[in-house]
Enzyme design. Structure first.
Site, PDB file in Angstrom:
ATOM      1  N   GLU A  92      50.684  43.966  37.732  1.00  0.00           N
ATOM      2  CA  GLU A  92      51.315  43.367  36.555  1.00  0.00           C
ATOM      3  C   GLU A  92      51.943  44.421  35.652  1.00  0.00           C
ATOM      4  O   GLU A  92      52.834  44.127  34.869  1.00  0.00           O
ATOM      5  CB  GLU A  92      50.286  42.565  35.736  1.00  0.00           C
ATOM      6  CG  GLU A  92      50.162  41.125  36.185  1.00  0.00           C
ATOM      7  CD  GLU A  92      49.469  40.218  35.176  1.00  0.00           C
ATOM      8  OE1 GLU A  92      49.349  39.028  35.478  1.00  0.00           O
ATOM      9  OE2 GLU A  92      49.036  40.677  34.114  1.00  0.00           O
ATOM     10  N   HIS A 115      37.099  47.733  60.540  1.00  0.00           N
ATOM     11  CA  HIS A 115      37.093  46.939  61.777  1.00  0.00           C
ATOM     12  C   HIS A 115      38.158  45.847  61.731  1.00  0.00           C
ATOM     13  O   HIS A 115      38.116  44.898  62.494  1.00  0.00           O
ATOM     14  CB  HIS A 115      35.706  46.337  62.002  1.00  0.00           C
ATOM     15  CG  HIS A 115      34.661  47.396  62.131  1.00  0.00           C
ATOM     16  ND1 HIS A 115      34.123  47.774  63.348  1.00  0.00           N
ATOM     17  CD2 HIS A 115      34.094  48.206  61.202  1.00  0.00           C
ATOM     18  CE1 HIS A 115      33.256  48.758  63.148  1.00  0.00           C
ATOM     19  NE2 HIS A 115      33.224  49.043  61.855  1.00  0.00           N
ATOM     20  N   LYS A 118      54.942  29.701  36.558  1.00  0.00           N
ATOM     21  CA  LYS A 118      54.399  28.751  35.581  1.00  0.00           C
ATOM     22  C   LYS A 118      55.458  27.711  35.223  1.00  0.00           C
ATOM     23  O   LYS A 118      55.179  26.517  35.168  1.00  0.00           O
ATOM     24  CB  LYS A 118      53.951  29.473  34.299  1.00  0.00           C
ATOM     25  CG  LYS A 118      52.660  30.244  34.411  1.00  0.00           C
ATOM     26  CD  LYS A 118      52.197  30.705  33.027  1.00  0.00           C
ATOM     27  CE  LYS A 118      51.033  31.678  33.111  1.00  0.00           C
ATOM     28  NZ  LYS A 118      50.650  32.242  31.816  1.00  0.00           N
TER      29      LYS A 118
HETATM   30  O1  PA5 Z   1      47.417  39.893  32.122  1.00  0.00           O
HETATM   31  C1  PA5 Z   1      47.862  38.861  31.666  1.00  0.00           C
HETATM   32  O2  PA5 Z   1      48.372  38.827  30.557  1.00  0.00           O
HETATM   33  C2  PA5 Z   1      47.763  37.566  32.449  1.00  0.00           C
HETATM   34  O3  PA5 Z   1      47.138  37.770  33.670  1.00  0.00           O
HETATM   35  C3  PA5 Z   1      46.966  36.569  31.642  1.00  0.00           C
HETATM   36  O4  PA5 Z   1      45.708  37.122  31.340  1.00  0.00           O
HETATM   37  C4  PA5 Z   1      46.822  35.256  32.376  1.00  0.00           C
HETATM   38  O5  PA5 Z   1      48.084  34.728  32.703  1.00  0.00           O
HETATM   39  C5  PA5 Z   1      46.048  34.251  31.544  1.00  0.00           C
HETATM   40  O6  PA5 Z   1      46.691  34.031  30.323  1.00  0.00           O
HETATM   41  P1  PA5 Z   1      45.953  33.332  29.131  1.00  0.00           P
HETATM   42  O7  PA5 Z   1      44.806  34.177  28.690  1.00  0.00           O
HETATM   43  O8  PA5 Z   1      47.002  33.170  28.068  1.00  0.00           O
HETATM   44  O9  PA5 Z   1      45.471  31.978  29.632  1.00  0.00           O
END
Ligand code: PA5
Length: 447
Positions: A285, A306, A420
């Site tokens: 990310e 393995h 999303k």
């Molecule tokens: O790292 C990030 O920002 C994302 O992985 C969020 O944590 C994830 O999409 C969940 O978002 P939220 O906490 O708004 O539900």
């Protein structure tokens, strides 16, 4: 100190680190001056000093209350609102932490990280008639997966304990000022904890996001914060050639420029499997942007020797390997002698499994280096609450530096939004009507 970094098997020529030194210094400075892209999200850099002490005390009290009232905590969240706590619990308490007798905390299960009805049902079956509490964790308060799971578990709690009883068992961790979850928590009177604005999801494990489930599960969160504080100090050296996080960042960057576009984080302890998942999110990310980045993956040895071991040894040379080695096992088990020795293993009778595991690690290291895989080794003293705090900071800071060397904003995640939006449209969320029609047309031709 608990972490050491060894890059002598990276296959670097003498000048290579020296040549990236100027970029490394610039990236390090950009991070520490908080002058780069995404600098609103650097709360983790000095979190060990700035964390909310009043809230920290409330987290401990809430964890105690959960332990008094319940046998099970369901922690609902996804991505950064999920991975850290689960990684921490397995790291410090082992892969079977929920089933262990005499544990220090409640069983902690995670929901809201998928939309599988089978998963929800299995979890309900595990809880059975037992008392349980829920910690719903979402910064935005609108993410579909946790919202779906929360609706289900909230209803189960209300059926079991009534609305007022359920209120005493629901803890909401969300934005301080906005979002649907905040509004609901206020309306219902749930105890609330904050996901700070300046701390993005994948850097949030040492805020209430991770601390409450970890404390409820019996982790010592003071020790975790001490590990974080010690690592913050240890890796503050701006002489980058003598700072292991900076060196790791620089070598990752060098690897990428040499066409090594995949990093394999390999471990030799199943307690680290979820840490591998946490690492994958952190790196992917943060760096996977603008059509750049190193693809992070994890391998669990000796299990995976393995399976994908064949490819690592002998397949396309796409990757480098970062070994996460734990120097001391928390539990010593030695191989018993066997009079008949049918399996021929008496030559290692009396040796500890840790000794054997280390030989497996060293043997693999040499084999992979011989196979042309550059190897880096991060060694931890042991797996504990404290070293979890340290290791997360090690990766955070290295990633911040390598992200800036790469030229991306390591602290946003615009790509997560694309799926999303499509999912909302396909589910028929109001406001997405045009997109729904377009997407359905496209799907007709490909499904
Ligand atoms: O790292 C990030 O920002 C994302 O992985 C969020 O944590 C994830 O999409 C969940 O978002 P939220 O906490 O708004 O539900």
């Amino acid at each position: 100190m608990a972490i050491t970094f060894n890059y002598s098997n990276a296959g670097l020529r003498e000048h290579e680190l020296e040549q990236v030194r100027p970029q490394l210094i610039t990236a390090y400075k950009t991070l520490m001056d908080k002058s780069g892209a995404g600098n609103d999200f650097l709360g983790w850099l000095d979190l060990c000093d700035t964390y909310d002490k009043e809230e920290f005390a409330r987290i401990k009290a809430a964890a105690k209350k959960i332990q008094q009232q319940s046998e099970v905590l369901v922690a609902i969240g996804i991505g950064g609102s999920y991975l850290g706590a689960r990684a921490g619990l397995e790291f410090a308490k082992g892969p079977f932490y929920n089933q262990l007798p005499n544990k220090d905390g409640v069983e902690v299960y995670f929901a809201g990280n998928n939309i599988s009805s089978d998963y929800v049902q299995y979890l309900l079956d595990i809880i059975g008639d037992r008392d349980f509490s829920v910690n719903v964790i979402s910064k935005s308060g609108t993410t579909t997966e946790p919202a779906v799971a929360f609706r289900i578990f909230k209803q189960k709690l209300e059926e079991k304990y009534g609305v007022d009883g359920a209120k005493e068992r629901i803890y909401a961790t969300t934005d301080a000022n906005k979002g649907a979850l905040l509004n609901l928590a206020k309306e219902m009177g749930y105890e609330r904890f904050v996901v700070p604005d300046e701390t993005g999801g994948r850097f949030s494990v040492f805020t209430a996001v991770g601390l409450l489930p970890m404390a409820a599960g019996g982790m010592d969160i003071d020790a975790v914060m001490k590990g974080l504080a010690d690592a913050t100090k240890k890796y503050a050296n701006d002489d980058v050639m003598h700072n292991d996080v900076a060196l790791y960042a620089a070598i990752r960057y060098i690897m990428m420029t040499k066409g090594k576009s995949v990093e394999i984080l390999s471990d030799y302890n199943p307690s680290l499997a979820m840490f591998g998942e946490w690492y994958k999110q952190l790196m992917a990310e943060s760096e996977g942007k603008d059509h750049k980045g190193i693809f992070p993956t994890a391998a669990h040895f000796s299990t995976d020797l393995h399976s994908i071991g064949q490819f690592i040894q002998d397949g396309a040379r796409l990757f480098f390997e970062t070994v996460l080695w734990v120097a001391k096992a928390n539990h010593e088990i030695t191989l018993p002698d066997d009079e008949k020795n049918v399996d021929g293993l008496n030559f290692v009778s009396g040796k500890s499994l840790q000794f054997m595991n280390e030989k497996a690690m060293n043997g693999t290291l040499l084999a992979h280096v011989d196979g042309g895989v550059p190897n880096l080794i991060i060694t931890l003293d042991e797996l504990s609450d404290y070293t979890f705090g340290e290791l997360c900071y090690f990766f955070w800071k290295a990633l911040g530096i390598s992200g800036y060397m790469l030229g991306v904003n390591p602290f946003d995640q615009p790509g997560v939004e694309a799926y999303k939006k499509n999912m909302f449209a396909l589910l028929g969320k109001p406001g997405y009507e045009d997109a729904k029609a377009d997407l359905e047309k496209r799907l007709e031709s490909i499904r």
